[in-house]
Design a protein around this motif. Structure first.
Motif, PDB file in Angstrom:
ATOM      1  N   ASN A 461      13.900 -36.559   5.366  1.00 46.48           N
ATOM      2  CA  ASN A 461      13.444 -38.125   6.057  1.00 46.48           C
ATOM      3  C   ASN A 461      13.959 -38.990   5.753  1.00 46.48           C
ATOM      4  O   ASN A 461      14.028 -40.474   5.701  1.00 46.48           O
ATOM      5  CB  ASN A 461      11.962 -37.599   7.048  1.00 46.48           C
ATOM      6  CG  ASN A 461      11.920 -37.514   7.784  1.00 46.48           C
ATOM      7  OD1 ASN A 461      12.386 -37.897   9.540  1.00 46.48           O
ATOM      8  ND2 ASN A 461      11.247 -36.661   8.041  1.00 46.48           N
ATOM      9  N   PRO A 661      15.636 -34.817  12.115  1.00 43.72           N
ATOM     10  CA  PRO A 661      14.318 -35.547  11.742  1.00 43.72           C
ATOM     11  C   PRO A 661      14.346 -36.848  12.160  1.00 43.72           C
ATOM     12  O   PRO A 661      14.791 -36.927  12.731  1.00 43.72           O
ATOM     13  CB  PRO A 661      15.577 -36.279  11.005  1.00 43.72           C
ATOM     14  CG  PRO A 661      17.148 -35.502  10.531  1.00 43.72           C
ATOM     15  CD  PRO A 661      17.496 -34.959  11.735  1.00 43.72           C
ATOM     16  N   ALA A 672       8.446 -43.264  11.738  1.00 40.30           N
ATOM     17  CA  ALA A 672       9.394 -43.895  10.567  1.00 40.30           C
ATOM     18  C   ALA A 672      10.120 -44.700  10.277  1.00 40.30           C
ATOM     19  O   ALA A 672      10.496 -45.057   9.649  1.00 40.30           O
ATOM     20  CB  ALA A 672      10.844 -43.630  12.115  1.00 40.30           C
TER      21      ALA A 672
END
Length: 715
Positions: A461, A661, A672
């Motif tokens: 990520n 991801p 995120a």
């Protein structure tokens, strides 16, 4: 879905009678292959040692001693592959040499049985299971010992709350275990300060483990449990060489990534003729204290899937228990501190099943305690219960000693494993220390002292977040023994080659990546020693057609072993990022990692606190997963930046299993946005390091760095 409603992996789903019929039919087909040299078919002659079918997975085992040469064995393997590949009922076919024990001795003095507790992936609670299982077995009246062989992350001292140094016997030739709660314990953690990294290469690991097996005065034991490190490495080979293992207990988390890794470990032990006693699925779920919603933290159903794939019993399904994590950090095992709790009952029930399978508790052995020898190699050592008796407990309410193990290196070849010579055909291609990687500006290591803290998830990520900010990003999966990057990026495919024959990294979500998982079958275990590890890593770095990259993230395995030392010695590293959880065990290992980087003058660009808490998806309650140990304090104490904290996002775990991801699939999620902030901080740190030219020019720094490697070589 509540744990009580998850379907048990009934072994009848792999119909034993259907498997037996398939085995017999395939043996009949193979008996048509004649060996002109002996005038017999290959089955009668013993070249085909066994056919083992489990569901649609078929393994044909060959006996190397029946062949005049490796070429003859390879030729028969190719013939069998062609003959059986399209047979009805054969979904996956593997042709390989039969398992061979490498154990040097038939027994350890005074010890009745030895078993290993193993996991393919770190952080699945293997050590917690090992310690509490050992205590539960001791509570049944057995004399039990625990050998903490997780050399780069020993945790038994913390879990048991035991300190001190082991005393020597009167003649000075052996050491005596420390004792706690009726358990005899040996651990390298007794010899190592919490902040000191154990920096051992393969030969030192082998020598140290051999001493733990031969120079410890265990006395009389009914059972010795060995807490093995995750993955497949020198430690596992040395344990199989030094101890006559009656079996292994496999611990996994429910997620697909953990299942992938544990299959490799099970395959390795099968090749070493060590049977598997059964499977324990840990961290199965967490129930919200406010609304009662159960959340699958790390996926669901992995233990059941593994049991179905292998035909082995799922012995236990253990939920995540924050109270157990807190008790473990404090060194208060529930069986001792709170025997009335649910956690105590879980381990007592598991102990009963393990004792029964080992024949240590006659009262727990059911009638019909038998098995088909052809279905599990070396099965005579461990009887298996009938299908009705091997459902999981739902915990909510040949023996020739060899100096070198005959482990083949598997390469991807359709659906079979094609063993090749593990010795390199040419001299190792070692880069000069610090040699630049063509086209790569910055190399950043992503490390963790302890496994299972989410290091690979953070790597993937973080790579996607950097790419979203306009950088050209690559990821090198250097976790040779537990590769997971290819699955997480959805790039688990064979690699293409350029005109010069170099591998071209796969591209997923705009990130260029390379992993050993792209070169081997999913169940294949890599059991490589130091020189071959170093050569493979250098080939993956310098023998690959990397495009021009701003940042290459290197996903390191946990701990401080051959992989870390090989890369730290030779790569032009710009800095490192440490990932840890708030758990004290993880922080102890992370601090050892920071100490290693500091000793090598590698900048620590920051520490990421992962899995800090869970937000209930139904009511929004914030639930801590581990005791509130202050990661910020660790960063301050070690004078490294604290990048921030990241909650555990079950949706992100599920996405990782499917190659998506979280940063790409849920770009507006809170997690995120945190990764985007981490990416900004990492870029700023790299810019600072690029300006810090005085550090590299300091002759005292370079001299200290060189002195470290000289000391390591001398050791």
């Amino acid at each position: 879905m509540p744990l009580s409603q998850i379907a048990a992996p009934e072994r009848s789903r792999n119909d034993p009678d259907a498997d037996a019929r398939l085995e017999q039919r395939l043996l009949t087909i193979l008996s048509q292959i004649q060996d002109a040299a002996h005038g017999l078919d290959v089955v009668t002659d013993g070249q085909v040692y066994a056919v083992v079918a489990t569901g649609g997975a078929v393994r044909v085992l060959l006996d190397p001693e029946r062949f005049p040469s490796e070429a003859a064995q390879s030729a028969l393997a190719e013939t069998i592959q062609t003959l059986l590949a399209d047979e009805p009922g054969v979904e996956r076919l593997v042709v390989k040499p039969r398992p061979r024990s490498i154990c040097l001795r038939s027994e350890l003095p005074g010890i009745s049985r030895v078993i290993g507790v193993h996991s393919g992936k770190g952080g699945v609670g293997k050590s917690t299971v090992a310690v509490n299982l050992a205590l539960a077995l001791a509570a049944r009246g057995l004399q039990v010992g625990l050998l903490d062989a997780d050399v780069h992350g020993p945790s038994a001292p913390t879990l048991l709350g035991i300190e001190g140094r082991m005393e020597t016997t009167s003649d000075g030739t052996r050491v005596r275990p420390l004792e706690r709660h009726g358990l005899k314990v040996v651990s390298l953690g007794f010899l190592l300060p919490e902040t000191k990294a154990l920096i051992w290469r393969g030969p030192l690991v082998e020598r140290g483990l051999a001493q733990l097996f031969t120079e410890v005065d265990w006395g009389e034991l009914d059972l010795l449990l060995i807490d093995l490190p995750p993955g497949t490495s020198d430690v596992h080979l040395e344990a199989a060489r030094q101890a006559p293992l009656a079996g292994i207990l496999t611990v996994t988390a429910p997620g697909q990534v953990a299942v992938d890794d544990v299959r490799r470990g099970m395959e390795m032990f099968a090749d070493l003729a060590v049977p598997c006693l059964g499977i324990v699925e840990n961290l199965a779920g967490l129930v919200c204290g406010r609304c009662g919603t159960e959340t699958a933290l790390f996926g669901a159903g992995g233990g059941a899937e593994l049991a179905t794939l292998t035909g082995l019993p799922l012995l236990a399904r253990l939920p995540f228990d924050a109270a157990l994590a807190e008790a473990s950090d404090a060194g208060r095992p529930p069986l001792v501190a709170s025997p009335e709790t649910a956690a105590s009952a879980w381990f007592q029930a598991l102990a009963g099943r393990v004792a029964g399978r080992l024949g240590l508790d006659q009262a727990d052995q059911p009638e019909g305690y038998a098995m088909r020898a052809r279905r599990t190699v070396s099965a005579e050592a461990v009887p298996v219960q009938s299908p009705e008796e091997t459902g999981p407990m739902d915990c909510r309410a040949d023996t020739m000693p060899r100096t070198e193990p005959p482990i083949p290196i598997p390469v991807r070849s359709g659906t079979s494993q094609a063993p090749i010579n593990p010795e390199p055909d040419t001299a190792p291609r070692y880069a000069e220390p610090g040699e630049p990687i063509p086209g790569v500006r910055d190399v950043v290591l992503v490390a963790s002292g302890k496994g299972g803290v989410g290091k690979s998830t953070v790597t993937v990520n973080l790579a996607c977040a950097l790419r979203a900010q306009g950088l050209r990003v690559g990821v090198l999966d250097a976790d040779l023994y537990g590769p997971s990057i290819a699955r997480m990026l959805g790039t688990d495919t064979e690699l293409e080659q350029d005109a010069s024959g170099r591998a071209i990294p796969a591209v997923g979500h705009g990130v260029h990546s390379l992993s050993i998982a792209q070169r081997i079958p999913p169940e294949a275990a890599l059991v490589w020693k130091g020189p071959l590890v170093t050569q493979t890593l250098m080939d993956m770095v310098y023998g690959v057609a990397w495009p021009d990259l701003d940042v290459l993230l290197v996903d390191l395995p946990p701990g401080t072993g051959d992989v870390q030392l090989s890369l730290l010695e030779r790569l032009p590293v710009s800095g490192a990022v440490l990932v840890t959880t708030p758990q004290r065990l993880a922080q102890v290992d992370a601090e050892r990692g920071i100490a290693l980087f500091h000793e090598l003058d590698i900048p620590v660009l920051g520490v990421i606190e992962n899995m800090s808490h869970l937000v209930c998806p139904r009511c929004g309650e914030s639930m801590p997963l581990f005791p509130d140990a202050d990661v910020r304090a660790l960063a301050r104490r070690r004078h490294v930046p604290y990048l921030g904290r990241l909650p555990l996002d079950p949706a992100g775990q599920a996405l990782a299993d499917t190659g998506r991801p979280l940063v790409e699939a849920l770009p507006e999620s809170a997690a995120a946005r945190i990764f985007q902030e981490f990416a900004h901080q990492l870029r700023a740190a790299l810019e600072r390091e690029a300006r810090a030219t005085l550090r590299e020019a300091d002759p005292n720094t370079r001299a200290a760095h060189a002195a470290f490697w000289e000391r390591l070589i001398e050791d």
